[in-house]
Design a protein around this motif. Structure first.
Motif, PDB file in Angstrom:
ATOM      1  N   MET A   6       1.406  12.100   0.094  1.00  0.00           N
ATOM      2  CA  MET A   6       1.657  10.661  -0.100  1.00  0.00           C
ATOM      3  C   MET A   6       2.892  10.464  -0.988  1.00  0.00           C
ATOM      4  O   MET A   6       3.028  11.135  -2.011  1.00  0.00           O
ATOM      5  CB  MET A   6       0.426  10.015  -0.753  1.00  0.00           C
ATOM      6  N   PRO A   7       3.785   9.550  -0.589  1.00  0.00           N
ATOM      7  CA  PRO A   7       4.984   9.315  -1.422  1.00  0.00           C
ATOM      8  C   PRO A   7       4.588   8.870  -2.830  1.00  0.00           C
ATOM      9  O   PRO A   7       3.601   8.174  -3.016  1.00  0.00           O
ATOM     10  CB  PRO A   7       5.715   8.187  -0.675  1.00  0.00           C
ATOM     11  N   LYS A   8       5.375   9.309  -3.766  1.00  0.00           N
ATOM     12  CA  LYS A   8       5.093   8.987  -5.174  1.00  0.00           C
ATOM     13  C   LYS A   8       6.201   8.111  -5.761  1.00  0.00           C
ATOM     14  O   LYS A   8       7.305   8.034  -5.228  1.00  0.00           O
ATOM     15  CB  LYS A   8       4.996  10.290  -5.986  1.00  0.00           C
ATOM     16  N   ALA A   9       5.869   7.510  -6.867  1.00  0.00           N
ATOM     17  CA  ALA A   9       6.856   6.723  -7.604  1.00  0.00           C
ATOM     18  C   ALA A   9       6.573   6.923  -9.087  1.00  0.00           C
ATOM     19  O   ALA A   9       5.506   7.420  -9.468  1.00  0.00           O
ATOM     20  CB  ALA A   9       6.732   5.245  -7.225  1.00  0.00           C
ATOM     21  N   LYS A  10       7.540   6.538  -9.898  1.00  0.00           N
ATOM     22  CA  LYS A  10       7.328   6.633 -11.346  1.00  0.00           C
ATOM     23  C   LYS A  10       7.485   5.258 -11.976  1.00  0.00           C
ATOM     24  O   LYS A  10       8.448   4.538 -11.702  1.00  0.00           O
ATOM     25  CB  LYS A  10       8.352   7.579 -11.978  1.00  0.00           C
ATOM     26  N   GLY A  38       2.698   2.172  -3.353  1.00  0.00           N
ATOM     27  CA  GLY A  38       1.768   1.083  -3.031  1.00  0.00           C
ATOM     28  C   GLY A  38       0.921   0.654  -4.211  1.00  0.00           C
ATOM     29  O   GLY A  38       0.199  -0.349  -4.137  1.00  0.00           O
ATOM     30  N   THR A  39       0.985   1.390  -5.317  1.00  0.00           N
ATOM     31  CA  THR A  39       0.183   1.042  -6.496  1.00  0.00           C
ATOM     32  C   THR A  39       0.693  -0.264  -7.118  1.00  0.00           C
ATOM     33  O   THR A  39       1.894  -0.482  -7.227  1.00  0.00           O
ATOM     34  CB  THR A  39       0.275   2.172  -7.553  1.00  0.00           C
ATOM     35  N   SER A  60       8.653  -6.874  -2.061  1.00  0.00           N
ATOM     36  CA  SER A  60       9.082  -8.254  -2.272  1.00  0.00           C
ATOM     37  C   SER A  60       7.888  -9.128  -2.613  1.00  0.00           C
ATOM     38  O   SER A  60       6.781  -8.896  -2.122  1.00  0.00           O
ATOM     39  CB  SER A  60       9.743  -8.806  -1.001  1.00  0.00           C
ATOM     40  N   PRO A  61       8.103 -10.146  -3.437  1.00  0.00           N
ATOM     41  CA  PRO A  61       6.972 -11.014  -3.785  1.00  0.00           C
ATOM     42  C   PRO A  61       6.422 -11.763  -2.580  1.00  0.00           C
ATOM     43  O   PRO A  61       7.182 -12.136  -1.673  1.00  0.00           O
ATOM     44  CB  PRO A  61       7.567 -11.997  -4.802  1.00  0.00           C
ATOM     45  N   GLN A  96       0.420  -8.490  -9.067  1.00  0.00           N
ATOM     46  CA  GLN A  96       0.811  -8.555  -7.659  1.00  0.00           C
ATOM     47  C   GLN A  96       1.819  -7.471  -7.269  1.00  0.00           C
ATOM     48  O   GLN A  96       1.801  -6.982  -6.136  1.00  0.00           O
ATOM     49  CB  GLN A  96       1.430  -9.929  -7.352  1.00  0.00           C
ATOM     50  N   ALA A  97       2.722  -7.140  -8.185  1.00  0.00           N
ATOM     51  CA  ALA A  97       3.864  -6.288  -7.825  1.00  0.00           C
ATOM     52  C   ALA A  97       3.429  -4.868  -7.478  1.00  0.00           C
ATOM     53  O   ALA A  97       2.732  -4.213  -8.258  1.00  0.00           O
ATOM     54  CB  ALA A  97       4.860  -6.269  -8.969  1.00  0.00           C
ATOM     55  N   GLN A  98       3.859  -4.406  -6.307  1.00  0.00           N
ATOM     56  CA  GLN A  98       3.528  -3.060  -5.835  1.00  0.00           C
ATOM     57  C   GLN A  98       4.762  -2.167  -5.933  1.00  0.00           C
ATOM     58  O   GLN A  98       5.858  -2.548  -5.521  1.00  0.00           O
ATOM     59  CB  GLN A  98       3.101  -3.108  -4.374  1.00  0.00           C
ATOM     60  N   VAL A  99       4.533  -0.960  -6.435  1.00  0.00           N
ATOM     61  CA  VAL A  99       5.625   0.003  -6.552  1.00  0.00           C
ATOM     62  C   VAL A  99       5.708   0.799  -5.246  1.00  0.00           C
ATOM     63  O   VAL A  99       4.718   1.375  -4.798  1.00  0.00           O
ATOM     64  CB  VAL A  99       5.357   0.970  -7.723  1.00  0.00           C
ATOM     65  N   LEU A 100       6.888   0.808  -4.650  1.00  0.00           N
ATOM     66  CA  LEU A 100       7.031   1.476  -3.347  1.00  0.00           C
ATOM     67  C   LEU A 100       7.599   2.892  -3.457  1.00  0.00           C
ATOM     68  O   LEU A 100       7.409   3.718  -2.571  1.00  0.00           O
ATOM     69  CB  LEU A 100       7.929   0.642  -2.430  1.00  0.00           C
ATOM     70  N   GLY A 101       8.327   3.168  -4.523  1.00  0.00           N
ATOM     71  CA  GLY A 101       8.932   4.493  -4.665  1.00  0.00           C
ATOM     72  C   GLY A 101       9.913   4.476  -5.816  1.00  0.00           C
ATOM     73  O   GLY A 101      10.018   3.493  -6.553  1.00  0.00           O
ATOM     74  N   GLY A 102      10.652   5.569  -5.972  1.00  0.00           N
ATOM     75  CA  GLY A 102      11.694   5.630  -6.989  1.00  0.00           C
ATOM     76  C   GLY A 102      11.159   5.493  -8.405  1.00  0.00           C
ATOM     77  O   GLY A 102      10.010   5.852  -8.692  1.00  0.00           O
TER      78      GLY A 102
END
Lengths: 422, 95
Positions: free
Chosen positions: B1-5, B20-21, B59-60, B82-88
């Protein structure tokens, strides 16, 4: 002054030329919004401003007082003349007569703050009312006079605003500068002694938002005020600046900060056999060792809630120690933690600790409560079974040290995987 | 699964999260100063400044966008509930 006679008067009352009070008296009310006592009732103040090209109604009344309101309104204006309706605050005691007013004056344009939109929707289910959201500085033209809006959010709801009538020097202040005090003589230079009611109202409605009050005062203090016309209680036409100054005083810190530049951490605890007290003392020692933090230690059993609330309002960090008894934190801790609605504690640092016999629920329950109160709880609390061991006391000391580092912005940067947070 | 920080600047904690978190799923667990009210994107209590990496957030939604506008939220501010982290890599702090 014959108060009975004055109460019976059903007409509008002039504040200044072409500005009238058309509100309602509610002398029988004994509690307001559940949380406030109202020993002699309240008033729902509504005002009519007449200009050369239009009539504005500012705020309405509680729905059950609509008849009185409309009768007074009709004594100074025809519905067809009303061009503008302003609601400085949408709570039902001010918006109660709005639907009927709009039905009678459908041509009128409704002005509310932008944050009032969702509240209007929530109050008037099913009714789609068009409105114009306001901003600070926005004006409504009534011909020879103008109304100007000042956004004063959280005095005491997100939507609250004030409306300024410059030519007459009248500030329609909504709930700000109001109080629950019912006196048909209406003006502050005529009514009975309402000083307690003014301060009491501030303490319950405005104090939780005192930083917002200070923001609002920056907008209000420069105005050349002749009259403050609030939504409840006496109209302040005699020395209105005095009431603005009183808000400034009431919004200042209640306790002088002897810690100067140091951050402050207050540790509250209760202890049946000395275990949680020992943990509190270790936590205090750890925080003191880290330097830069002034620590105070209080046994809740020896104090009263009210002064503790004052202390909490001023503190930067708070730690609560409670033993677990019958699967819960003890009642005095909950009493204190349920008495904080009147002060602003959002964003303060919080922590919990305590000893337990066999299950130890108190610490996570208090931590959850602290998060619910919008404190940040960055360091996991410490629990100790019955008598704390030297290792557990060392954990408390480390908890104190970490809290001090967080308070002084010296916490170490860490990198973790989300899975480790579960 | 793709990760983000995600870095919560006020507490100095960086968390590696699955794409997606939502910020709300992490911020309280690390004790960040972002606080919550309704947790459903209506009250704006959890307004959060995106210090960097705003392009890595979804995006919101229409609802979030409206609430941000209603509350005069400055640029690069989001609702943490609401804000979801997609990557990076994304850095946030309380508004």
């Amino acid at each position: 002054m014959n108060m009975v006679k004055a109460t019976a008067a059903e007409g509008a009352i002039e504040l200044v030329p072409d500005v009238h009070w058309v509100g309602a008296l509610d002398p029988g009310l004994r509690s307001f919004d559940i949380i406030l006592k109202t020993a002699n009732g309240t008033t729902y103040n509504s005002y009519v401003v007449r200009g050369s090209a239009g009539v504005a109604v500012i705020d309405t009344v509680k729905e059950s007082f609509s008849d009185t309101f409309f009768r007074r309104l009709e004594s100074v204006a025809d519905y067809g003349e009303i061009t503008t309706i302003v609601l400085n605050h949408l709570e039902p005691d001010h918006s109660g007569a709005l639907p009927e007013l709009l039905r009678r004056a459908p041509q009128a344009k409704l002005y509310i703050s932008s944050r009032g939109g969702p509240m209007l929707k929530g109050l008037l289910h099913g009714e789609q009312l068009a409105y114009q959201p306001t901003r600070t500085g926005m004006e409504v033209d009534l011909g020879d006079r103008k109304l100007r809006f000042l956004q004063t959010p959280f005095l005491h709801w997100p939507d609250t605003q004030c409306t300024w009538l410059e030519d007459a020097g009248v500030l329609f202040s909504g709930d700000a500068f109001g109080c629950h005090f019912c006196d048909p003589r209406l003006f502050n230079d005529n009514v009975g002694d309402f000083r307690f009611s003014f301060d009491y109202y501030y303490a319950h409605l405005m104090r939780p938002f005192r930083s917002r009050v200070l923001d609002a005062l920056e907008l209000i203090e420069p105005l050349p005020l002749k009259v403050i016309a609030p939504a409840h209680g006496p109209i302040l036409r005699d020395a209105p600046d005095r009431y603005v100054a009183r808000y400034r005083e009431l919004s200042a810190s209640r306790l002088k900060n002897e810690a100067a530049e140091e951050k402050t951490l207050i540790i509250f605890y209760l202890s049946a056999y000395g275990s949680t007290r020992a943990m509190a003392e270790s936590l205090a020692a750890g925080a003191e060792d880290a330097t830069g933090v002034r620590v105070s230690l209080y046994d809740i059993e020896g104090g009263e809630v009210s002064p503790f609330v004052d202390l909490i309002e001023e503190a930067d960090g708070l730690a609560f120690g409670s033993p677990t008894i019958n699967g819960d934190a003890v009642k005095p801790v909950w009493d204190l933690l349920s008495s904080l609605a009147a002060v602003d504690i959002k964003g303060k640092l919080g922590a919990a600790f305590g000893s337990y016999g066999w299950s130890g629920e108190a610490v996570p329950m208090v931590e959850d409560r602290l998060r619910g109160l919008k404190l940040r709880v960055p360091v996991k609390g410490v629990r100790a079974r019955l008598v704390p061991t030297p290792e557990e006391l060392a954990q408390c000391r480390e908890l104190g040290r970490e809290l001090a580092l967080h308070l002084t912005g010296r916490q170490e940067s860490t990198e973790i995987d989300m899975a480790a947070l579960a | 699964m793709p990760k983000a920080k995600v870095t919560f600047e006020d507490v100095g904690v960086t968390v590696t999260v699955p794409a997606g978190t939502r910020l709300i799923e992490v911020s309280e667990k690390v004790g960040a100063g972002i606080t919550y009210g309704c947790r459903e994107g209506e009250c704006c209590t959890c307004l959060t400044k995106v210090v960097s990496g705003h392009e890595h957030l979804a995006s919101p939604s229409v609802l979030e966008d409206q609430v941000l506008k209603d509350n005069f939220a400055p640029r690069h501010h989001r609702l943490a509930c609401q804000a979801q982290v997609l990557g990076g890599e994304v850095v946030v702090k309380p508004a």
